[in-house]
Design an enzyme around this catalytic site. Structure first.
Site, PDB file in Angstrom:
ATOM      1  N   ARG A 116       0.818  -1.215   0.000  1.00 26.97           N
ATOM      2  CA  ARG A 116       0.000   0.000   0.000  1.00 26.97           C
ATOM      3  C   ARG A 116       0.853   1.267   0.000  1.00 26.97           C
ATOM      4  O   ARG A 116       0.393   2.319  -0.430  1.00 26.97           O
ATOM      5  CB  ARG A 116      -0.994  -0.030   1.160  1.00 26.97           C
ATOM      6  CG  ARG A 116      -2.094  -1.080   0.928  1.00 26.97           C
ATOM      7  CD  ARG A 116      -2.991  -1.263   2.131  1.00 26.97           C
ATOM      8  NE  ARG A 116      -2.269  -1.568   3.347  1.00 26.97           N
ATOM      9  CZ  ARG A 116      -1.877  -2.783   3.723  1.00 26.97           C
ATOM     10  NH1 ARG A 116      -2.145  -3.824   2.968  1.00 26.97           N
ATOM     11  NH2 ARG A 116      -1.233  -2.966   4.843  1.00 26.97           N
ATOM     12  N   GLU A 143       3.697  -7.017  14.541  1.00 22.11           N
ATOM     13  CA  GLU A 143       2.782  -7.261  15.655  1.00 22.11           C
ATOM     14  C   GLU A 143       2.112  -8.627  15.547  1.00 22.11           C
ATOM     15  O   GLU A 143       1.555  -9.132  16.506  1.00 22.11           O
ATOM     16  CB  GLU A 143       1.728  -6.147  15.763  1.00 22.11           C
ATOM     17  CG  GLU A 143       0.877  -5.952  14.535  1.00 22.11           C
ATOM     18  CD  GLU A 143       1.469  -4.959  13.534  1.00 22.11           C
ATOM     19  OE1 GLU A 143       0.686  -4.431  12.750  1.00 22.11           O
ATOM     20  OE2 GLU A 143       2.688  -4.733  13.502  1.00 22.11           O
TER      21      GLU A 143
END
Length: 177
Positions: free
Chosen positions: A62, A99
Protein backbone atom coordinates in the site's frame (compact mmCIF):
# COMPACT_ATOMS: atom_id res chain seq x y z
CA UNK A 1 -13.89 19.15 7.57
CA UNK A 2 -10.17 18.88 8.30
CA UNK A 3 -8.07 16.50 6.15
CA UNK A 4 -7.16 14.30 9.13
CA UNK A 5 -10.86 13.80 9.88
CA UNK A 6 -11.65 12.99 6.23
CA UNK A 7 -8.93 10.33 6.25
CA UNK A 8 -10.16 8.94 9.58
CA UNK A 9 -13.75 8.66 8.32
CA UNK A 10 -12.68 6.95 5.08
CA UNK A 11 -10.62 4.22 6.80
CA UNK A 12 -12.52 0.94 7.09
CA UNK A 13 -12.07 -1.34 10.11
CA UNK A 14 -11.72 -5.03 9.27
CA UNK A 15 -11.87 -7.23 12.38
CA UNK A 16 -9.69 -10.32 12.76
CA UNK A 17 -7.44 -9.62 9.76
CA UNK A 18 -4.82 -10.84 9.00
CA UNK A 19 -5.40 -12.99 12.09
CA UNK A 20 -7.70 -13.26 15.09
CA UNK A 21 -7.54 -10.27 17.42
CA UNK A 22 -6.14 -7.78 14.89
CA UNK A 23 -8.33 -4.79 13.95
CA UNK A 24 -7.04 -3.99 10.44
CA UNK A 25 -7.24 -0.38 9.23
CA UNK A 26 -8.08 -0.61 5.52
CA UNK A 27 -7.19 2.44 3.42
CA UNK A 28 -8.64 1.14 0.15
CA UNK A 29 -11.87 3.18 0.57
CA UNK A 30 -9.67 6.30 0.37
CA UNK A 31 -8.44 5.17 -3.04
CA UNK A 32 -12.01 5.11 -4.33
CA UNK A 33 -12.36 8.83 -3.57
CA UNK A 34 -10.26 10.69 -6.19
CA UNK A 35 -10.92 14.10 -4.63
CA UNK A 36 -9.66 12.87 -1.25
CA UNK A 37 -6.57 11.30 -2.85
CA UNK A 38 -5.86 14.61 -4.61
CA UNK A 39 -6.29 16.50 -1.35
CA UNK A 40 -3.88 14.14 0.42
CA UNK A 41 -1.28 14.43 -2.34
CA UNK A 42 -1.68 18.22 -2.46
CA UNK A 43 -1.07 18.38 1.30
CA UNK A 44 2.03 16.19 1.12
CA UNK A 45 3.38 17.96 -1.96
CA UNK A 46 3.11 21.32 -0.18
CA UNK A 47 4.52 19.87 3.05
CA UNK A 48 7.57 18.20 1.45
CA UNK A 49 8.27 20.52 -1.52
CA UNK A 50 10.98 22.49 0.32
CA UNK A 51 12.42 19.55 2.27
CA UNK A 52 15.89 18.24 1.32
CA UNK A 53 14.65 14.87 0.02
CA UNK A 54 16.55 12.97 -2.66
CA UNK A 55 14.18 9.98 -3.00
CA UNK A 56 10.96 8.50 -1.67
CA UNK A 57 10.82 4.94 -0.42
CA UNK A 58 7.46 3.16 -0.59
CA UNK A 59 6.84 0.04 1.47
CA UNK A 60 5.01 -2.89 -0.14
CA UNK A 61 2.28 -2.83 -1.06
CA UNK A 62 0.00 0.00 0.00
CA UNK A 63 2.98 2.33 0.34
CA UNK A 64 3.49 2.07 -3.41
CA UNK A 65 0.22 3.72 -4.38
CA UNK A 66 0.53 7.16 -2.83
CA UNK A 67 4.30 7.01 -2.42
CA UNK A 68 4.86 6.71 -6.17
CA UNK A 69 2.34 9.48 -6.84
CA UNK A 70 4.08 11.77 -4.34
CA UNK A 71 7.49 10.98 -5.87
CA UNK A 72 6.15 11.96 -9.29
CA UNK A 73 4.75 15.23 -7.93
CA UNK A 74 8.05 16.09 -6.23
CA UNK A 75 10.07 14.83 -9.22
CA UNK A 76 12.09 12.45 -7.02
CA UNK A 77 13.05 8.82 -7.61
CA UNK A 78 10.65 6.25 -6.16
CA UNK A 79 12.29 3.28 -4.43
CA UNK A 80 10.17 0.20 -3.68
CA UNK A 81 10.82 -1.96 -0.65
CA UNK A 82 9.33 -5.40 -1.14
CA UNK A 83 9.02 -8.75 0.54
CA UNK A 84 11.94 -11.09 -0.11
CA UNK A 85 12.01 -12.70 -3.55
CA UNK A 86 9.88 -10.08 -5.34
CA UNK A 87 12.63 -7.87 -6.78
CA UNK A 88 14.48 -9.10 -9.89
CA UNK A 89 17.95 -7.60 -9.33
CA UNK A 90 20.61 -7.89 -6.59
CA UNK A 91 19.19 -6.85 -3.23
CA UNK A 92 19.94 -5.99 0.38
CA UNK A 93 17.61 -7.49 2.99
CA UNK A 94 16.49 -6.94 6.56
CA UNK A 95 14.50 -9.27 8.83
CA UNK A 96 12.20 -7.83 11.53
CA UNK A 97 9.28 -8.58 13.83
CA UNK A 98 5.68 -7.48 13.22
CA UNK A 99 2.78 -7.26 15.65
CA UNK A 100 1.54 -10.58 14.19
CA UNK A 101 4.75 -12.44 13.24
CA UNK A 102 8.00 -11.68 11.44
CA UNK A 103 8.93 -10.66 7.92
CA UNK A 104 11.87 -9.84 5.71
CA UNK A 105 12.08 -7.01 3.19
CA UNK A 106 14.55 -5.97 0.53
CA UNK A 107 15.48 -3.26 -1.92
CA UNK A 108 17.72 -3.24 -4.96
CA UNK A 109 21.40 -2.76 -4.12
CA UNK A 110 21.67 0.16 -6.52
CA UNK A 111 18.45 1.93 -5.44
CA UNK A 112 20.00 4.60 -3.21
CA UNK A 113 23.12 6.66 -3.55
CA UNK A 114 25.36 7.30 -0.51
CA UNK A 115 24.30 10.30 1.58
CA UNK A 116 20.89 10.61 -0.07
CA UNK A 117 18.16 11.80 2.26
CA UNK A 118 15.01 9.73 1.90
CA UNK A 119 11.38 10.02 2.89
CA UNK A 120 9.90 6.66 3.89
CA UNK A 121 6.20 6.31 3.04
CA UNK A 122 3.66 3.69 4.05
CA UNK A 123 -0.08 3.68 4.51
CA UNK A 124 -0.01 2.88 8.22
CA UNK A 125 2.29 3.14 11.22
CA UNK A 126 1.51 0.44 13.78
CA UNK A 127 4.38 -1.00 15.85
CA UNK A 128 6.94 0.56 13.51
CA UNK A 129 8.58 -2.73 12.52
CA UNK A 130 8.27 -2.27 8.77
CA UNK A 131 9.24 1.42 8.87
CA UNK A 132 12.23 0.51 11.04
CA UNK A 133 13.21 -2.21 8.54
CA UNK A 134 13.06 0.39 5.73
CA UNK A 135 15.28 2.67 7.80
CA UNK A 136 17.77 -0.16 8.39
CA UNK A 137 17.90 -0.87 4.65
CA UNK A 138 18.47 2.85 4.07
CA UNK A 139 21.40 2.78 6.52
CA UNK A 140 22.84 -0.31 4.80
CA UNK A 141 22.93 1.75 1.60
CA UNK A 142 24.81 4.59 3.41
CA UNK A 143 21.82 6.90 2.97
CA UNK A 144 19.86 8.81 5.64
CA UNK A 145 16.24 8.82 6.74
CA UNK A 146 15.03 12.41 6.46
CA UNK A 147 11.54 11.51 7.63
CA UNK A 148 8.44 9.34 7.50
CA UNK A 149 5.05 9.93 5.92
CA UNK A 150 1.93 7.89 6.84
CA UNK A 151 -1.77 8.14 6.13
CA UNK A 152 -2.71 6.57 9.45
CA UNK A 153 -0.95 6.04 12.77
CA UNK A 154 -2.09 3.70 15.52
CA UNK A 155 -0.60 5.67 18.41
CA UNK A 156 -1.54 3.08 21.05
CA UNK A 157 0.99 0.66 19.47
CA UNK A 158 3.82 3.18 20.03
CA UNK A 159 5.49 2.69 16.64
CA UNK A 160 6.51 6.35 16.51
CA UNK A 161 8.76 5.83 19.53
CA UNK A 162 10.46 2.94 17.76
CA UNK A 163 11.27 4.85 14.55
CA UNK A 164 12.15 8.27 15.96
CA UNK A 165 15.72 7.09 16.58
CA UNK A 166 16.14 7.22 12.77
CA UNK A 167 14.34 10.56 12.29
CA UNK A 168 12.11 12.76 14.44
CA UNK A 169 10.31 13.93 11.26
CA UNK A 170 7.20 11.75 11.43
CA UNK A 171 4.03 12.96 9.69
CA UNK A 172 0.78 11.01 10.06
CA UNK A 173 -2.35 12.48 8.50
CA UNK A 174 -4.74 10.76 10.89
CA UNK A 175 -3.91 9.32 14.30
CA UNK A 176 -5.99 6.68 16.10
CA UNK A 177 -5.44 6.71 19.88
Amino acid sequence: MELSEKVRKAVRNVPNFPKEGIQFKDITPILSEPKLVTEILDYWENFYRSEPIDAIIGIESRGFMLGAALAERLQKPFIPIRKVGKLPYKTVTFKYDLEYGSSEVEMHKDALKPNWKVLIHDDLLATGGTAMAAAELTKKMNAQVHGYCFLVELAFLEGRERIESYSKNVDSLSIFY
